[in-house]
Design an enzyme around this catalytic site. Structure first.
Site, mmCIF file in Angstrom:
data_model
loop_
_atom_site.group_PDB
_atom_site.id
_atom_site.type_symbol
_atom_site.label_atom_id
_atom_site.label_comp_id
_atom_site.label_asym_id
_atom_site.label_seq_id
_atom_site.Cartn_x
_atom_site.Cartn_y
_atom_site.Cartn_z
ATOM 1 N N ASN A 101 69.846 33.741 1.781
ATOM 2 C CA ASN A 101 69.945 35.101 2.305
ATOM 3 C C ASN A 101 70.996 35.259 3.400
ATOM 4 O OD1 ASN A 101 68.880 37.770 3.589
ATOM 5 N ND2 ASN A 101 68.531 36.222 5.165
ATOM 6 N N TYR A 205 84.620 39.973 3.321
ATOM 7 C CA TYR A 205 83.187 39.916 3.047
ATOM 8 C C TYR A 205 82.934 40.156 1.557
ATOM 9 C CZ TYR A 205 78.272 41.382 3.074
ATOM 10 O OH TYR A 205 76.936 41.513 2.811
ATOM 11 N N LYS A 209 81.327 37.551 -1.167
ATOM 12 C CA LYS A 209 80.166 37.880 -1.988
ATOM 13 C C LYS A 209 80.498 37.757 -3.480
ATOM 14 C CE LYS A 209 76.778 38.771 0.860
ATOM 15 N NZ LYS A 209 75.505 37.999 0.815
ATOM 16 N N SER A 244 70.535 46.637 8.793
ATOM 17 C CA SER A 244 70.493 45.252 9.258
ATOM 18 C C SER A 244 71.542 45.046 10.346
ATOM 19 C CB SER A 244 70.759 44.297 8.084
ATOM 20 O OG SER A 244 72.117 44.349 7.713
#
Length: 348
Positions: A101, A205, A209, A244
């Site tokens: 995660n 980023y 991913k 988040s």
């Protein structure tokens, strides 16, 4: 320890989604009572979100907080070796769910790790490659699940990247998120010199991913044909936009107003209208991760990628076998994976 059904290892357990995943485990009686939690953080003493979640743990929940620095290959390998040794000795139950995660995102800056690698790529891809390969020997060989947290940012063609007028991938030169593994690893692509805005960090980023989703596919394919590991499923979950702390390195508008005010207000409303829509509360995404690991019966012979609870096709590059092989081989080289480091037969 013999009564435990297995271990649940969660990386980034002090982050927003990570601590929500732990909270979901704790409020699920079967998981809290019958599984051992292995929750990794950078520093246990300052892991305040995880500590807050664990204060609500039922008395019978067996768990450990493990310090793991994902930007250090030495730390990743040492942690994996320690877990392998303890599982082999029977001091820990086999890993039922390996939930990868943890995430890292820069904005206007570019950070290099102590290993000389671009931080986003190392944390979001390389550490996951090393952990998944090394910990295969400790996985539950019948029901094990390896889950990688993805993102819509991995696909430059995903329409969600243009929300709010964002132009992060609009220019044709930024639509190829895989210029090559070395360019991403060494931080020479989408640098602050190329673009001084937050978008340069967001692209890296997204590229990291993409590499993580490529790993999901490549690992899934190799394990499907492994005589001893084919019952272990490999999964990916796009958790959507959540309030988040992944954007904490951004400017004030992004890190504070958007992520701490706007998204927390909108997400609970929007998720009722569209459960797998753009914005979701962290409890929803955490529930989707746990569902994928413990409730779904994944397809045989391939990895499964989910947008929340819906199956979704991954980016074209993620499905390109040639590019995946190039990334895999470069990752093995950079991480110095040697014979004996993994239980996967077809690892080279």
């Amino acid at each position: 320890m013999s009564s435990s059904k297995g271990s649940i290892l969660v990386t980034g357990a002090n982050g927003g989604l990570g601590s929500a995943i732990v909270a979901n485990i704790l409020k699920t009686p079967d998981l809290a009572s019958n599984y051992t939690g292995l929750y990794t953080v950078r520093k246990a003493a300052t892991a305040s979100q995880l500590q807050a979640a664990l204060r609500k743990a039922p008395s019978g929940h067996s768990h450990e907080t493990l310090e793991l620095e994902l930007s250090s290959l030495e730390s990743v390998k040492a942690t994996a070796a320690d877990i392998n040794g303890r599982v082999a000795r029977g001091a820990l139950p086999p890993i039922r769910a390996l939930i990868l995660n943890a995430g890292y995102q820069d904005h206007q800056t570019l950070t290099m790790s102590g290993d000389g690698l671009e931080m986003t790529w190392q944390v979001n891809f390389l550490a996951n490659l090393v952990l998944s390969l090394m910990l295969l020997q400790s996985m539950d060989k019948d029901k094990g699940r390896i889950l990688i947290v993805g993102s819509w940012a991995h696909d430059s063609q995903d329409e969600r990247n243009a929300l709010g007028g964002n132009t992060v991938y609009k220019d044709a030169k930024w639509q190829n998120l895989f210029p090559g593994p070395k360019e991403l690893a060494k931080g020479t692509w989408s640098t602050p010199k190329d673009d001084a805005s937050w978008q340069s960090g967001f692209r890296r980023y997204g590229a990291s991913k993409l590499c993580a989703v490529m790993l999901m596919h490549e690992l899934g394919d190799r394990m499907a044909n492994d005589p001893k590991l084919s019952n272990i499923s490999v999964l990916g979950v796009d958790p959507g936009g959540m309030p988040s702390d992944i954007s904490r390195r951004g400017n004030f508008m992004t890190s504070t107003f958007t992520m701490k005010v706007l998204v927390p207000l909108l997400a609970p409303v929007m998720v009722r209208l569209s459960p797998n829509g753009v914005l979701r509360p962290m409890w929803k995404s955490a529930a989707d991760v746990i569902r994928a690991c413990f409730e779904l019966k994944p397809p045989r012979g391939r990895a499964l990628y989910l947008n929340g609870t819906d199956e979704r096709e991954t980016a074209k590059d993620a499905r390109d076998g040639r590019k995946r092989k190039a990334l895999w081989e470069y990752g093995l080289e950079v991480a110095d994976i040697k014979p004996g480091d993994t239980a996967l037969a077809d690892w080279q």
